[in-house]
Design an enzyme around this catalytic site. Structure first.
Site, PDB file in Angstrom:
ATOM      1  N   LYS A  82       0.856  -1.187   0.000  1.00 27.52           N
ATOM      2  CA  LYS A  82       0.000   0.000   0.000  1.00 27.52           C
ATOM      3  C   LYS A  82       0.895   1.242   0.000  1.00 27.52           C
ATOM      4  O   LYS A  82       1.917   1.273   0.699  1.00 27.52           O
ATOM      5  CB  LYS A  82      -0.878  -0.044   1.252  1.00 27.52           C
ATOM      6  CG  LYS A  82      -1.968   1.010   1.326  1.00 27.52           C
ATOM      7  CD  LYS A  82      -2.821   0.787   2.584  1.00 27.52           C
ATOM      8  CE  LYS A  82      -3.991   1.751   2.689  1.00 27.52           C
ATOM      9  NZ  LYS A  82      -4.819   1.495   3.891  1.00 27.52           N
ATOM     10  N   SER A 157      -9.686   1.314   2.714  1.00 31.01           N
ATOM     11  CA  SER A 157      -8.831   2.116   1.876  1.00 31.01           C
ATOM     12  C   SER A 157      -7.764   1.319   1.114  1.00 31.01           C
ATOM     13  O   SER A 157      -7.251   1.808   0.111  1.00 31.01           O
ATOM     14  CB  SER A 157      -8.129   3.172   2.733  1.00 31.01           C
ATOM     15  OG  SER A 157      -7.279   2.550   3.676  1.00 31.01           O
ATOM     16  N   SER A 181      -9.835  -1.109   6.924  1.00 32.92           N
ATOM     17  CA  SER A 181      -9.226  -0.863   5.614  1.00 32.92           C
ATOM     18  C   SER A 181      -8.482  -2.044   5.001  1.00 32.92           C
ATOM     19  O   SER A 181      -8.074  -1.968   3.842  1.00 32.92           O
ATOM     20  CB  SER A 181      -8.283   0.337   5.688  1.00 32.92           C
ATOM     21  OG  SER A 181      -9.029   1.528   5.624  1.00 32.92           O
TER      22      SER A 181
END
Lengths: 495, 88, 481
Positions: A82, A157, A181
């Site tokens: 990420k 996310s 997330s």
């Protein structure tokens, strides 16, 4: 692209083939890069593809094998990170304009551990700006599409990381989970997502959203892969004061021990708050565990529903402080002004997207004089009540079961009009962040549109071992077609 | 509030935010009204105490590398528009 | 006691002293804590507030903070860190990590040399900020064209010591800071160098009619970088407030800045403009608990405190009730750490007042280096002087030479040409002088003391100053029979 490609046979198979010299990391990385190349125009999982670095890392792994050295537990495994984890020399954006060109001068602890484990970092994945969101629609650089149905969001996310695994680019990837997330996008993309106990994985080098809630975890096609990936990053780090001083847990070995005799509680308070497919999947999961020897019972924990409002005070409050440093002085974007204060204000207004601004404003409000006690102070007490409720549930149960999300993957734009609609995506995942407890989402069903639906296994602090054993049993009981990878993205007409 | 958060927003942006914030505050109102007599606050999920670092010098970053990433610098320092006034 | 400068009013002062700790590294990272390094060379992801970085507390800083607490008789309590949120370019994270409502040290006191007891409200830990330099516009903050920031100081450990409003004059405020500085140096928690910014003082100042027990409205005065500024700013501010009151106006609560060159304070901001810092518990750090092992280590490092040294020195001098000039000398000797020299000279038989005098005047004039003088040299020198082997002038010269170059007093004296005259040589010189000036001798013998100086001068001339005046005077007396 054959299904028997080594890339699709799991982390253990890859690492073993690389270690024995049966396969070369250099070839594997080319295959992964080719898949990325083919899929990215449509999916946009990556913010940055680090092809050259991945190739260099692959050469280093092959050379180590050639010298007879141990190339590490993730030798030759292509992975994705990420883009809120600092990578030395590689731009790290947090999917924000304010960090669009920022190159960290250091590696985060997790990144350093992955490098030394022999993993090949293929790229940095897209996210909602500063990890604030549940769909990647808040990325300043455009959303990621769900490989199962490209008209739908991958969740967020960490949507880029979950979609990268669901698309078969990489067998495992890494994300962060502040309110769900990791688990929510895992559920929406039909992959496994682990949020470890707070403090199990170092946060050093993870760009903070809400410090008391953030935790790095892993995605994998299978429970075993996600577990191996988690093991590689877990363990004490002296650079993180909130890191638990215990050795990294050894979990893969006990994954197959089953659930015989385990006490499982199905949290019923969420069931009437979620889509029928999601409620049905959790009930079915309870039945599957029951038939594998566990003792399942429904349990009402009404405090679970305090989680969402408490979270939407605590997380923005911490974020408003964590994001103050993006002021145009030392790094990142600067929009000039006649004086420093004007420069700060213009930089921040130009650099932060609408959701980030919204949360900064909420958080600033919740901490301000005269409102602190009513909002932040009360939310901290609600946090205590949540933890107490979990504690008393764990006196009766070894693990808890719940839906991961209120709905399967939704369409782009469906929840962007009203922020609160989007916030509700985290309803079932937030309590574990407030308590710091571990939780995992496992793909367990398909809905009427053929979209994957995950269920969540929750455990007490440091309970990853039993939690992942339960997850493995659920994985075995789930229909095979409810999980990725989806090789070749599907358009909405497909579903 | 926007000034406290150092966000230079337009009037339209502020008006939109105001409505959204008021919706959100309604949503979290349950927390404000929660009966919490005798409930201590939890600031952090971990019961850790006394985490220390020995007083030993570690390597610092290269100044040139750091300043290269800065929006502006001069003579080894970070350059900013004039700072008006003292720290609050 | 009504202030001399503001008759009819009493000045009330509370001080906030920021003290930089003498750790090797910063509070939350391993960057060197050093003064005067090239700009931005002691910076890392943590103290530069780079995204993703996290703080880890320096154990030595905690130990120093606890030492300070113990030396100030504080209660040392479990504590936590908060974030104090405000934007300023020299603060890398745009929040300062500081202790707020649960500080490590609370409720102590400090006794001034004059016996006044000043309460200590708290002594808490926090991190320092970087340094902003304003360029263009002549360096004045309001006219600067741009500003430059150096983060070497950002993250340096500080302890902020907050006194109760127990101080009643500029003089007492200076005495408080000197005494505090002595304590900080004794505990080795800080070098106490005000000129390098290791000690920075803010003063809360108010006035009230003499005899009143209510507090007046206070103003906080910042930028007091020396004892001199502190004293002058308090006197100025007290006068300003009294003038306001006398002219029927009210004092407004505000923060003011001391302008040293103009010798005035001017307003920075009013109470209404007070900033909302949005304090909340720092989630990246864990609570601090003063466990026994920590307490033991902190205590073990505390040296002999100034009050203890003072009472020891006073007892060496014999008795307790010394006159103010003597106490001033005592204070000078303590501040320069010359008390050990005085004590050992007295133990070796020196006259206490003599030893104190030489230490407070001649040694003090030599600055910090004086403390390096070997105690036995000092004692030996005083004894040479007392025996008459060296004159006062000679003794002072030898002392200066001993401090700058070291050596053995009698050897140094010889080197400087202060060789002792042999008794018979002096005796024959005196005889010759008397024989050469019979009239003067006659007058001296008749009791004309004025002529003694002339005779003494003749002896000195003949011996090229090597004779000891006391010895010559004794010889004159002896010859009168």
């Amino acid at each position: 692209m054959s299904a028997s490609s080594l890339l699709d046979r799991g982390v253990a198979a890859i690492a073993s083939a690389i270690r024995t010299g049966e396969a070369r990391a250099a070839d594997l990385v080319e295959e992964a890069l080719a898949r990325v190349d083919a899929g990215e125009r449509e999916l946009h999982c990556f913010q940055t593809v680090t092809a050259d670095e991945a190739r260099r890392a692959a050469e280093a792994v092959d050379a180590a094998v050639g010298r007879g050295e141990d190339p590490g537990p993730l030798a030759g495994v292509p992975i994705a990170l990420k883009d809120n984890m600092c990578t030395r020399g590689t731009v790290t954006t947090c999917s924000s304009k304010i960090l669009e060109n920022w190159i960290p001068p250091y590696d985060g602890t997790v990144v350093a551990r992955l490098r030394s484990a022999g993993a090949l970092i293929v790229g940095k994945t897209n996210l909602d700006e500063f990890a604030m969101g549940s769909s990647t629609e808040n990325s300043a650089f455009g959303p990621t599409r769900n490989p199962w149905d490209t008209s739908r969001v991958p969740g967020g996310s960490s949507g880029g990381s979950s979609a990268a695994v669901a698309a078969g680019y990489v067998p495992v990837s890494f994300g962060s989970d502040t309110g769900g997330s990791i688990r929510q996008p895992a559920s929406l993309c039909g992959v496994v997502g682990i949020k470890p106990t707070y403090g199990r994985v170092s946060r050093y080098g993870l760009i903070a959203f809400a410090s008391s809630l953030d935790q790095i975890g892993s995605f994998g096609v299978t429970v075993a892969d996600a577990t191996t990936a988690f093991e590689a990053i877990a363990g004490h780090d002296p650079h993180d004061s909130t890191s638990i001083n215990l050795p990294a847990p050894s979990l893969a070995a006990t994954l197959g021990e089953g659930v015989d005799g385990l006490r499982v509680g199905l949290i019923e308070d969420f069931l009437d708050q979620v889509a029928p497919a999601c409620a049905a999947a959790s009930s079915a999961a309870a039945e599957a565990l029951e038939s594998s020897g566990a003792k399942c019972e429904s349990v009402s924990i009404p405090e679970m529903l305090l989680g969402l409002p408490a979270y939407y005070i605590i997380a923005p409050a911490e974020a408003s402080s964590n994001l103050a440093r993006y002021d145009g002085v030392r790094y990142g974007l600067r929009v000039d002004g006649p004086d420093a204060e004007a420069m700060n204000g213009r930089t921040r207004a130009a650099g932060f997207g609408p959701e980030v601004r919204r949360r900064i404003m909420i958080g600033t409000y919740a901490l301000s004089a005269g409102y602190y006690d009513a909002y932040y102070g009360q939310a901290q007490k609600a946090r205590t009540l949540t933890i107490r409720a979990f504690d008393s549930a764990y006196e009766r149960f070894d693990v808890l079961l719940a839906p991961t999300t209120p709905s399967p993957a939704f369409k782009f734009g469906e929840k962007t009009k009203n922020p609160i609609d989007m916030y509700l995506s985290d309803l079932c995942t937030i309590p574990s962040n407030l308590s710091g407890h571990p939780a995992v989402s496992v793909p367990f069903a398909l809905d009427e549109n053929g979209l994957p639906v995950g269920v969540q296994v929750l455990a007490p602090a440091l309970g990853e071992s039993v939690m992942l054993r339960v997850a493995a049993v659920l994985e075995a009981a789930a229909p095979g077609d409810c999980r990725g990878p989806v090789l070749g993205p599907r358009s909405s007409t497909h579903a | 509030m926007a000034r406290l958060a150092r966000l230079d927003l337009t009037d339209d942006e502020l008006a939109a935010l105001k409505d959204e914030l008021s919706d959100l505050l309604d949503h979290v109102d349950r927390i404000r009204r929660l009966e919490t007599h005798d409930v201590p606050p939890t600031a952090h999920p971990l019961p850790l105490t006394n985490v220390f670092r020995p007083d030993e010098v570690a390597e610092s970053l290269e100044r040139d590398e750091v300043l290269a990433a800065a929006p502006a610098s001069e003579n080894g320092r970070f350059l900013v528009p004039p700072v008006l006034g003292e720290a609050p | 006691m009504p202030d001399r400068a503001t008759p009819g009013y009493e000045t009330v002062v509370g001080l906030e002293v920021h003290c930089e700790l003498s750790t090797r590294t910063k509070l939350f990272c391993g960057c060197a804590n050093e003064f005067g390094a090239e700009p931005n060379t002691n910076i890392c992801p943590v103290c530069l507030g780079l995204p993703g970085s996290l703080p880890v507390l320096n154990e030595k800083a905690v130990e120093f903070a606890m030492r300070i607490g113990e030396a100030l008789h504080c209660e040392i309590l479990p504590s936590i860190f908060h974030r104090k949120n405000y934007f300023y370019p020299d603060m890398p994270k745009d929040y300062q990590v500081s202790q707020y409502d649960e500080p490590i040290n609370v409720g102590g006191h400090l006794e001034l040399p004059d016996g006044t007891v000043v309460g200590i409200v708290r002594a808490h830990m926090e991190e320092d900020t970087g340094k902003t330099t304003h360029v263009g516009g002549g360096g004045r903050i309001h006219e600067a064209e741009q500003s430059l920031v150096d983060y070497n100081r950002a993250g340096v450990p500080l302890v902020e010591i907050v006194s109760a409003p127990d101080i009643r004059s500029a003089e007492q405020a200076r005495a408080y800071v000197s005494e505090l500085r002595g304590i900080l140096v004794a505990t080795r928690a800080s070098d106490g160098r005000m000129e390098e910014g290791s000690l920075r003082v803010d003063a809360n100042i108010s006035v009230r009619p003499a005899g009143s027990s209510d507090y007046g409205t206070r103003c906080e005065v910042k930028n007091l970088n020396s004892l001199r500024s502190l004293g002058r700013a308090i006197d100025y501010e007290a006068r300003r407030q009294v003038e306001l009151l006398e002219s029927g106006e009210a004092v407004r609560q505000e923060t003011r800045h001391w302008d040293e060159s103009a010798s005035v304070t001017h307003m920075l901001r009013s109470k209404e403009e007070a900033y909302d810092y949005r304090y909340f518990p720092e989630p990246d750090l864990v609570p601090l608990v003063p466990e026994n092992e920590l307490r033991r280590r902190a205590s073990a490092g505390i040296g002999v405190l100034p009050a203890e040294r003072r009472s020891h020195l006073v007892s060496v001098l014999g008795g307790r009730d010394h006159a103010a000039p003597v106490m001033d000398q005592v204070q000078t000797v303590l501040e320069l750490s010359l008390d050990g020299l005085v004590a050992s000279a007295v133990h070796a038989g020196a006259d206490p007042k003599h030893a104190l005098n030489r230490a407070a005047n001649e040694l003090a004039a030599q600055g910090e280096k004086a403390a390096t003088l070997a105690p036995e040299s000092f004692a030996a020198l005083l004894s040479l002087e007392a025996s008459g082997a060296l004159s006062a002038t000679q003794a002072k010269a030898v002392l200066a030479e001993l401090v700058s170059s070291g050596g053995e007093p009698s050897v140094v004296a010889r080197k400087l040409g202060f060789e002792q005259l042999a008794d018979d040589e002096l005796s024959s010189v005196i005889d010759a002088v008397i024989a050469g000036h019979p009239e003067e001798w006659e007058r001296y013998a008749d009791g004309d003391k004025k002529v003694a100086g002339f005779l003494m001068g003749e002896v000195m001339k003949a011996t090229r100053g090597r004779a000891n005046g006391k010895v010559v005077a004794q010889a004159f007396t002896a010859r009168l029979g």
